[in-house]
Design a protein around this motif. Structure first.
Motif, PDB file in Angstrom:
ATOM      1  N   MET A   1       8.625   6.551  14.964  1.00  0.00           N
ATOM      2  CA  MET A   1       8.723   7.773  14.193  1.00  0.00           C
ATOM      3  C   MET A   1       9.286   7.489  12.806  1.00  0.00           C
ATOM      4  SD  MET A   1       8.115  10.980  14.496  1.00  0.00           S
ATOM      5  CE  MET A   1       8.662  12.588  14.102  1.00  0.00           C
ATOM      6  N   ASN A   2      10.260   6.597  12.734  1.00  0.00           N
ATOM      7  CA  ASN A   2      10.832   6.266  11.430  1.00  0.00           C
ATOM      8  C   ASN A   2       9.794   5.640  10.513  1.00  0.00           C
ATOM      9  OD1 ASN A   2      13.341   7.256  12.096  1.00  0.00           O
ATOM     10  ND2 ASN A   2      14.097   5.287  12.832  1.00  0.00           N
ATOM     11  N   ASP A   3       8.864   4.871  11.091  1.00  0.00           N
ATOM     12  CA  ASP A   3       7.834   4.227  10.287  1.00  0.00           C
ATOM     13  C   ASP A   3       6.990   5.248   9.541  1.00  0.00           C
ATOM     14  OD1 ASP A   3       8.706   1.793  11.156  1.00  0.00           O
ATOM     15  OD2 ASP A   3       7.112   1.510  12.619  1.00  0.00           O
ATOM     16  N   ILE A   4       6.545   6.297  10.239  1.00  0.00           N
ATOM     17  CA  ILE A   4       5.702   7.278   9.551  1.00  0.00           C
ATOM     18  C   ILE A   4       6.510   8.104   8.553  1.00  0.00           C
ATOM     19  CG2 ILE A   4       3.918   7.339  11.315  1.00  0.00           C
ATOM     20  CD1 ILE A   4       4.989  10.058  12.189  1.00  0.00           C
ATOM     21  N   GLU A   5       7.777   8.341   8.843  1.00  0.00           N
ATOM     22  CA  GLU A   5       8.623   9.042   7.869  1.00  0.00           C
ATOM     23  C   GLU A   5       8.786   8.194   6.608  1.00  0.00           C
ATOM     24  OE1 GLU A   5      12.008   9.781  10.374  1.00  0.00           O
ATOM     25  OE2 GLU A   5      11.342  11.830  10.794  1.00  0.00           O
ATOM     26  N   GLU A   6       8.932   6.895   6.768  1.00  0.00           N
ATOM     27  CA  GLU A   6       9.036   6.002   5.607  1.00  0.00           C
ATOM     28  C   GLU A   6       7.728   5.964   4.826  1.00  0.00           C
ATOM     29  OE1 GLU A   6      10.440   2.194   6.944  1.00  0.00           O
ATOM     30  OE2 GLU A   6      12.423   2.983   7.459  1.00  0.00           O
ATOM     31  N   ILE A  11       8.360   5.041   1.009  1.00  0.00           N
ATOM     32  CA  ILE A  11       9.287   3.914   1.127  1.00  0.00           C
ATOM     33  C   ILE A  11       8.534   2.693   1.646  1.00  0.00           C
ATOM     34  CG2 ILE A  11      11.328   3.059   2.355  1.00  0.00           C
ATOM     35  CD1 ILE A  11      12.324   6.027   2.347  1.00  0.00           C
ATOM     36  N   ALA A  12       7.573   2.942   2.522  1.00  0.00           N
ATOM     37  CA  ALA A  12       6.757   1.863   3.095  1.00  0.00           C
ATOM     38  C   ALA A  12       5.291   2.107   2.732  1.00  0.00           C
ATOM     39  CB  ALA A  12       6.925   1.832   4.604  1.00  0.00           C
ATOM     40  N   PHE A  18      -3.123   5.293  15.034  1.00  0.00           N
ATOM     41  CA  PHE A  18      -3.269   6.401  15.968  1.00  0.00           C
ATOM     42  C   PHE A  18      -1.912   6.764  16.572  1.00  0.00           C
ATOM     43  CE2 PHE A  18      -7.693   4.816  16.068  1.00  0.00           C
ATOM     44  CZ  PHE A  18      -8.329   6.011  15.757  1.00  0.00           C
ATOM     45  N   PRO A  19      -1.781   7.975  17.110  1.00  0.00           N
ATOM     46  CA  PRO A  19      -0.502   8.386  17.702  1.00  0.00           C
ATOM     47  C   PRO A  19       0.006   7.452  18.794  1.00  0.00           C
ATOM     48  CG  PRO A  19      -1.972  10.270  17.548  1.00  0.00           C
ATOM     49  CD  PRO A  19      -2.767   9.053  17.157  1.00  0.00           C
ATOM     50  N   TYR A  20      -0.913   6.796  19.507  1.00  0.00           N
ATOM     51  CA  TYR A  20      -0.509   5.880  20.571  1.00  0.00           C
ATOM     52  C   TYR A  20       0.316   4.708  20.041  1.00  0.00           C
ATOM     53  CZ  TYR A  20      -4.581   8.187  22.695  1.00  0.00           C
ATOM     54  OH  TYR A  20      -5.499   9.093  23.145  1.00  0.00           O
ATOM     55  N   ASP A  21       0.135   4.405  18.753  1.00  0.00           N
ATOM     56  CA  ASP A  21       0.827   3.271  18.130  1.00  0.00           C
ATOM     57  C   ASP A  21       2.111   3.688  17.416  1.00  0.00           C
ATOM     58  OD1 ASP A  21      -1.220   1.499  18.954  1.00  0.00           O
ATOM     59  OD2 ASP A  21      -2.447   2.149  17.256  1.00  0.00           O
ATOM     60  N   ASP A  60       1.953  15.920   9.215  1.00  0.00           N
ATOM     61  CA  ASP A  60       2.108  15.618   7.794  1.00  0.00           C
ATOM     62  C   ASP A  60       1.641  14.195   7.492  1.00  0.00           C
ATOM     63  OD1 ASP A  60       3.027  16.295   5.096  1.00  0.00           O
ATOM     64  OD2 ASP A  60       4.676  14.898   5.478  1.00  0.00           O
ATOM     65  N   TYR A  61       1.996  13.270   8.348  1.00  0.00           N
ATOM     66  CA  TYR A  61       1.560  11.883   8.189  1.00  0.00           C
ATOM     67  C   TYR A  61       0.024  11.797   8.159  1.00  0.00           C
ATOM     68  CZ  TYR A  61       0.171   7.240   9.803  1.00  0.00           C
ATOM     69  OH  TYR A  61      -0.463   6.039   9.949  1.00  0.00           O
ATOM     70  N   TYR A  62      -0.649  12.469   9.090  1.00  0.00           N
ATOM     71  CA  TYR A  62      -2.105  12.402   9.130  1.00  0.00           C
ATOM     72  C   TYR A  62      -2.740  13.123   7.946  1.00  0.00           C
ATOM     73  CZ  TYR A  62      -1.803  10.020  13.501  1.00  0.00           C
ATOM     74  OH  TYR A  62      -1.527   9.076  14.460  1.00  0.00           O
TER      75      TYR A  62
END
Length: 167
Positions: A1-6, A11-12, A18-21, A60-62
């Protein structure tokens, strides 16, 4: 979850997965969306829920991935199936129903067949409702698609009849 927020905060580097990852609890997102659907059916509104941020962050990420054109057409259709049928995300339907660049007039019947074919996979009234709304928005008469303006009469007779039966 932190990855997609970044990634959504720049930030990243933004990459599509996909959501599975993503380390995110699908059951919590489903619980939130079913809560929201049930509350809305009773009162036409809904209160706060502890898992709302999970659904909104993922959606939001998608949406950001889509507007940055890093989702392929095939991956987008797979994502629609996952987010509407498996995650039951109404937020996804709301935010990504304008992303019509994945739809082309020349393959409108194939797109309709794929999306309509997801109904038997829906496990709740919420998922079926989200899919119906998504179909109604994407196949709206006069909606701009990647290669022109979509018109209902571009669907074959079977699909036109199925679509008109949704509304």
């Amino acid at each position: 979850m932190n990855d997609i927020e970044e990634m959504t905060s720049h930030i990243a580097e933004l990459i599509f997965v996909f959501p599975y990852d993503i380390e995110i609890d699908r059951e919590k997102i489903v619980e939130y969306n079913r809560f929201k659907y049930a509350e809305f059916q009773k009162t036409s509104s809904f209160g706060e829920h502890p898992y709302e941020d999970l659904d909104l962050t993922l959606t939001d990420y998608y949406w950001i991935c889509s507007i940055n054109n890093i989702i392929s057409k095939n991956d987008f259709f797979t994502l629609v199936k996952i987010m509407i049928v498996e995650y039951e995300s109404e937020s996804f339907v709301s935010m990504l129903s304008d992303e019509s660049q994945y739809f082309s007039i020349k393959s409108c019947n194939e797109a309709f067949d794929f999306l309509y074919g997801l109904f038997p996979l829906c496990k709740s009234d919420n998922a079926r409702s989200n899919l119906r709304v998504y179909l109604e928005w994407i196949f709206e008469d006069g909606f701009k698609w990647s290669d022109g303006i979509f018109r209902i009469d571009m669907l074959n007779e079977k699909n036109k009849s199925l679509f008109l039966g949704l509304t």
